[in-house]
Design a protein around this motif. Sequence first.
Motif, PDB file in Angstrom:
ATOM      1  N   ASN A 106     -92.666  58.989   9.202  1.00  0.00           N
ATOM      2  CA  ASN A 106     -92.607  60.275   8.487  1.00  0.00           C
ATOM      3  C   ASN A 106     -93.174  60.194   7.085  1.00  0.00           C
ATOM      4  OD1 ASN A 106     -91.438  61.508  10.587  1.00  0.00           O
ATOM      5  ND2 ASN A 106     -89.376  61.568   9.758  1.00  0.00           N
ATOM      6  N   SER A 110     -96.587  62.164   6.053  1.00  0.00           N
ATOM      7  CA  SER A 110     -96.516  63.178   4.984  1.00  0.00           C
ATOM      8  C   SER A 110     -97.477  62.830   3.855  1.00  0.00           C
ATOM      9  CB  SER A 110     -95.100  63.263   4.410  1.00  0.00           C
ATOM     10  OG  SER A 110     -94.175  63.435   5.451  1.00  0.00           O
ATOM     11  N   LEU A 186     -88.104  64.343   2.027  1.00  0.00           N
ATOM     12  CA  LEU A 186     -88.210  64.018   3.452  1.00  0.00           C
ATOM     13  C   LEU A 186     -86.814  63.676   3.959  1.00  0.00           C
ATOM     14  CD1 LEU A 186     -91.343  61.698   3.519  1.00  0.00           C
ATOM     15  CD2 LEU A 186     -91.233  64.174   3.719  1.00  0.00           C
TER      16      LEU A 186
END
Length: 528
Positions: A106, A110, A186
């Motif tokens: 992730n 990102s 996040l």
Amino acid sequence: MELVYPYDFRLTEKEKTNICYLSFPDSYSGGLGDSQFSFRLRQSGGQRNTHFGDDGEYNREAPLTLQRESAHYFGYVYFRQVKDSSMKRGYFQKSLVLVSRLPYVNLFESLLQLIAPEYFDKLEPCLEAVCNEIDQWPPPVPGQTLNLPVMGIVIQVRIPSRVDKPGSSPLKQFNQENLLPAPLVLPSVQELDLFRCFQSVLIHIQMLWELMLLGEPIVVMAPSPTISSEMVLALTSCLTPLKYCCDYRPYFTIHDSEFKEYTTRTQAPPNIVVGVTNPFFIKTLQHWPHLLRIGELKMSGDLPKQVKVKKLTKLKTLDTKPGIYTSYKTFLHKDKTLIKRLLKGIQRKRPSEVQSALLRRHLLELTQSFIIPLEHYIASLMPLQRAITPWKNPPQIRPFRQEDFMKTLEHAGPQLTCVLKGDWLGLYRRFFKSPNFDGWYRQRHKEMTQKLEALHLEAICEANIVAWMKDKSEVEIVDLVLKLREKLIRARCHHLPVKEETLQRVGLYIETIIGSLPEDLQTVLHHH
């Protein structure tokens, strides 16, 4: 490969070739625009110095599933394909790839969403600026929340720690520390949207969990590298908190240097999950026991269409229909209530993250039910504390006997914590043959050995050394000094679970003992 940044990052020719092939969709994909996916690559050539110094410290505190890998790289790809008449092929096609030893899917995806569009616009200067910013980032420390500035934005993310309670979700928003602009928070460095990944196989979740637990060879055949890599990563995360100890390739191409190794028919397929998009693999991997073919998501009414289990013999043509091609029979029965809840959730338009949390909790409880009896049994193999005496080597951990373990299941088996019925004993027997059992056992055995060494050091600290020395010869005393020194070095190098004051006391003991010896011996020992 146009450009590698930082310039001093060394890749072998084989790695460069593999990265190039893994950075593009393998078969003709009509999709225009941007897509993201990830791959995992075996390091070729000798050990390289990492910039990180000691991985040991990070790896001891990180969850087993997030350790930094020493033999593999992860690649995170941002691929752009747009019409461009000035190009020979009529298309602009380029990928920006981030290579790391950390499985933070992730965080890195990102990061690429911020960097890649800028990079395609402004090229090299943009990359140089970004790399300079990333160089200033603090190292990942398990348990800490990091603020990571890049291109005028701050990414905020918490690095998970081994002591986190499994299944607890990290806080959504941390103190802002007056960060302006507001940070991009996040929710997790690595957790995927499990529900989205598994939508078309929800009714087979039990089978997929068992195949992963047993380390079975699986081919995931998907329409795009994005779907293939997400599915493979979702599968490998099913066993949390147990570490998946087999190989996995979120995306794999026929040009890969390991292609021959995986497709040879002369030996059994390796313990690996591979994600592919080229239909050619259906031909070459026909001898594999399990093939999961997923298409683009189709709906039947308002529910995602579920793929069917089919016989391997049906795998004849390249335009194979979506399905799980296997003759595997699950040991445990399906959890019908879970499936009903998830399907009801779709009809009620329950948010995907809630559905994912349900799924993740179910898998976590299933894995814990399976692993707790193993943990109880292995803990019973540890010698009793009173058997640890200061002047003898610590006693051995007793051997793991599968039959003894199986006997414990009658009164302390998974049935205490799990409602699922089925052949648990058969599942354990198969598990004992898998790399996942081997990996789990080695890790636990190592931790227990270290615990024993720590207890032994503490026993030495509580002993009366002066009384012991009274009737000992110089040879025995010198021998003790050397042994204690070696223990001290081991405790420091291996970061054994020992209190700092205990180590300091052992150090003082060594000084005391040396001080009681004749001077010529003292000189020798001080220089030794």
